[in-house]
Motif scaffolding. Structure first.
Motif, PDB file in Angstrom:
ATOM      1  N   TYR A   1       0.822  -1.222   0.000  1.00  0.00           N
ATOM      2  CA  TYR A   1       0.000   0.000   0.000  1.00  0.00           C
ATOM      3  C   TYR A   1       0.850   1.264   0.000  1.00  0.00           C
ATOM      4  CZ  TYR A   1      -3.736   3.214   1.320  1.00  0.00           C
ATOM      5  OH  TYR A   1      -4.625   4.263   1.338  1.00  0.00           O
TER       6      TYR A   1
ATOM      7  N   PRO B   1       4.239   1.814  -0.661  1.00  0.00           N
ATOM      8  CA  PRO B   1       5.061   2.107  -1.853  1.00  0.00           C
ATOM      9  C   PRO B   1       4.240   2.530  -3.069  1.00  0.00           C
ATOM     10  CG  PRO B   1       5.701   0.011  -0.890  1.00  0.00           C
ATOM     11  CD  PRO B   1       4.481   0.447  -0.169  1.00  0.00           C
ATOM     12  N   VAL B   2       3.107   1.839  -3.271  1.00  0.00           N
ATOM     13  CA  VAL B   2       2.284   2.196  -4.447  1.00  0.00           C
ATOM     14  C   VAL B   2       1.701   3.591  -4.270  1.00  0.00           C
ATOM     15  CG1 VAL B   2       0.214   1.581  -5.777  1.00  0.00           C
ATOM     16  CG2 VAL B   2       1.751  -0.203  -4.995  1.00  0.00           C
ATOM     17  N   LYS B   3       1.237   3.884  -3.059  1.00  0.00           N
ATOM     18  CA  LYS B   3       0.650   5.210  -2.810  1.00  0.00           C
ATOM     19  C   LYS B   3       1.717   6.309  -2.932  1.00  0.00           C
ATOM     20  CE  LYS B   3      -2.379   7.630   0.193  1.00  0.00           C
ATOM     21  NZ  LYS B   3      -2.810   7.886   1.531  1.00  0.00           N
TER      22      LYS B   3
ATOM     23  N   PHE C   1       4.358   6.181  -4.774  1.00  0.00           N
ATOM     24  CA  PHE C   1       4.660   6.362  -6.197  1.00  0.00           C
ATOM     25  C   PHE C   1       3.572   7.208  -6.871  1.00  0.00           C
ATOM     26  CE2 PHE C   1       4.278   5.254 -10.631  1.00  0.00           C
ATOM     27  CZ  PHE C   1       5.570   5.446 -11.067  1.00  0.00           C
ATOM     28  N   MET C   2       2.316   6.899  -6.522  1.00  0.00           N
ATOM     29  CA  MET C   2       1.203   7.660  -7.131  1.00  0.00           C
ATOM     30  C   MET C   2       1.293   9.132  -6.737  1.00  0.00           C
ATOM     31  SD  MET C   2      -1.765   4.854  -6.546  1.00  0.00           S
ATOM     32  CE  MET C   2      -3.176   5.790  -7.054  1.00  0.00           C
TER      33      MET C   2
ATOM     34  N   LYS D   1       4.044  10.692  -5.888  1.00  0.00           N
ATOM     35  CA  LYS D   1       5.200  11.264  -6.594  1.00  0.00           C
ATOM     36  C   LYS D   1       4.822  11.632  -8.030  1.00  0.00           C
ATOM     37  CE  LYS D   1       9.058   9.015  -7.814  1.00  0.00           C
ATOM     38  NZ  LYS D   1      10.081   7.995  -7.690  1.00  0.00           N
ATOM     39  N   ARG D   2       4.079  10.743  -8.656  1.00  0.00           N
ATOM     40  CA  ARG D   2       3.664  11.005 -10.045  1.00  0.00           C
ATOM     41  C   ARG D   2       2.702  12.195 -10.115  1.00  0.00           C
ATOM     42  NH1 ARG D   2       1.166   6.165 -12.857  1.00  0.00           N
ATOM     43  NH2 ARG D   2      -0.482   6.694 -11.414  1.00  0.00           N
TER      44      ARG D   2
ATOM     45  N   TYR E   1       4.751  15.182  -9.834  1.00  0.00           N
ATOM     46  CA  TYR E   1       5.490  15.401 -11.094  1.00  0.00           C
ATOM     47  C   TYR E   1       4.585  16.091 -12.120  1.00  0.00           C
ATOM     48  CZ  TYR E   1       7.745  14.060 -15.493  1.00  0.00           C
ATOM     49  OH  TYR E   1       8.299  14.071 -16.735  1.00  0.00           O
TER      50      TYR E   1
END
Lengths: 158, 274
Positions: free
Chosen positions: A32, A34-36, A38-39, A41-42, A45
């Motif tokens: 949960y 790491p995926v969150k 990353f989301m 972070k994106r 971005y």
């Protein structure tokens, strides 16, 4: 501890809880978060990209407005310069015209003076000629009259 | 030529079906085994079929299923963490999209129903939803275990046991209670305790729903004749629907109640005495 209805067993409930807590912690850490992250972070971005694009658009609009203002100013400057050039050309033309007029007047005055002196000279020559011719004529007349006078004197004497 | 081949294949399949029917009738339940009423009673109460847990005590098969599901999920999560997540890209692939869809769904659910406090709720609903869904689908695998009588049995869904359902229902209630306390202090406890029937209703809803699926499947496929009338796909679809619906219902209810009790309450202004 048994004897509860529906075969409810507290020990097994606690074991189920223990199992689920371990699963939750594991899933949270391994999946949960790491995926969150990353989301997130994106999202950041793309949000930065969006902001940069907005900023660039704003700058472009500002530059456009600035260029338009400069263009307008340049057009005004060109009109002003054109006006000044026209004025200068007109002034130059006036000066040239005035000079030409002055020069022409000088030439005319000189011509007039020359013509006058020529006239004077011609008149003087004519007067001299007239005097000469008159003298000549008088002489001639006198010569012709001499005979007349003599005839007259003779007639008289006679 | 092709028609001949097709006919031949059909005949072979038909012969195979007849052989399997004969074999299944020959190997059907003998009269000495449990009847339907006993099978269904045991599916609810787990009085007879128990599995020895490392020789320590006899546990319900669902507890063993719970451990197996947890181990499988954690192993899968570890593999995903090590292999898949480091390769995540800004333009997601199919698997990345599925993972993001799952996490995004529970994150959005928690933010929708509890906009003021949702970080813990999102993680909890994700874990609970995954556990219920995968745990229910687990029974489709039909992993075999040996019960205390030495017979083999298929491991059921972890939440098809009242103890598992009570554990998850009560834990959800505790999570809701924690949200109330974190946001409103003692008043939050009061707000949560007002819904005193919530753990009971959540537990029994989950248990009832999952058990009903199990019972219907047991009932239908207990009789060998029904196995030929109803294709296996019915049971699979039934389980799939259960898995999704129950995961959705429990997480939705938890998020709704959590949002309700964790909402900041403004203190009422005391009326001034005139």
């Amino acid at each position: 501890m048994t004897g509860l209805p529906l075969n409810i067993d507290w020990q097994q409930i606690v074991l189920h809880l223990f199992n689920f807590v371990i699963l939750s912690v594991g899933l949270y850490i391994l999946l949960y978060k790491p995926v969150k992250d990353f989301m997130k972070k994106r999202d950041e971005y793309y949000r930065h990209m969006d902001e940069a694009a907005d900023e660039a658009g704003k700058k472009a609009l500002e530059a456009k407005a600035e260029y338009e203002a400069k263009l307008l100013k340049a057009e005004d400057e060109i009109a002003e310069m054109k006006k000044e050039a026209t004025q200068a050309a007109k002034e130059a033309a006036d000066i040239t015209l005035a000079n030409a007029r002055t020069q022409a007047e000088g030439i005319i005055a000189e011509a007039k003076s020359l013509a006058e002196s020529e006239r004077e000279r011609i008149l003087s020559n004519a007067r001299d000629e007239v005097v000469f011719l008159a003298g000549e004529a008088t002489a001639k007349i006198m010569d012709s009259q001499k005979d007349v006078y003599e005839n007259f004197a003779r007639s008289v004497r006679h | 030529m092709e028609k001949e081949k097709r006919n031949r294949a059909l005949i072979v399949m038909l012969v195979l079906c007849v052989i399997f029917v004969i074999l299944s009738v020959l190997t059907a339940h003998e009269k000495g085994e449990m009847g339907i009423s006993e099978v269904m009673r045991d599916a609810v109460l787990h009085e007879h079929e128990k599995i020895s847990l490392f020789g320590l005590f006899d546990a319900n098969p669902s507890l063993v299923s719970a451990f197996v599901v947890t181990a499988l999920l954690l192993f899968a999560a570890l593999l995903i963490r090590v292999i898949v997540i480091p390769k995540f890209s800004m333009i997601p692939g199919r698997f990345q999209m599925v993972l993001e869809l799952l996490v995004g769904y529970f994150d959005k659910l928690s933010k929708t129903y509890s906009p003021h406090r949702n970080i813990f709720l999102g993680a909890y609903t994700f874990c609970a939803g995954t556990y219920i869904c995968i745990g229910t689908l687990f029974e489709l695998l039909g992993i075999q275990a040996v019960n205390t009588h030495g017979a083999s049995m298929a491991l059921p869904a972890p939440l098809a046991d009242i103890n598992g359902a009570v554990a998850l229902g009560c834990l959800s209630y505790l999570v809701i209670l924690s949200g109330g306390i974190a946001s409103n202090g003692l008043k939050g406890i009061g707000l949560t305790l007002k819904e005193f029937s919530l753990p009971l209703s959540m537990s029994f809803r989950l248990f009832g729903a999952l058990l009903s699926g199990l019972l219907v499947t047991e009932l239908v496929y207990f009789y060998i004749h029904l196995s030929y009338l109803l294709p296996v796909v019915v049971a699979v679809l039934f389980t799939l629907i259960h898995a999704l619906v129950q995961a959705y219902v429990l997480t939705l209810l938890t998020a709704m109640f959590y949002g309700e009790v964790s909402e900041k309450r403004e203190k009422k202004a005391k009326k001034k005495k005139e």
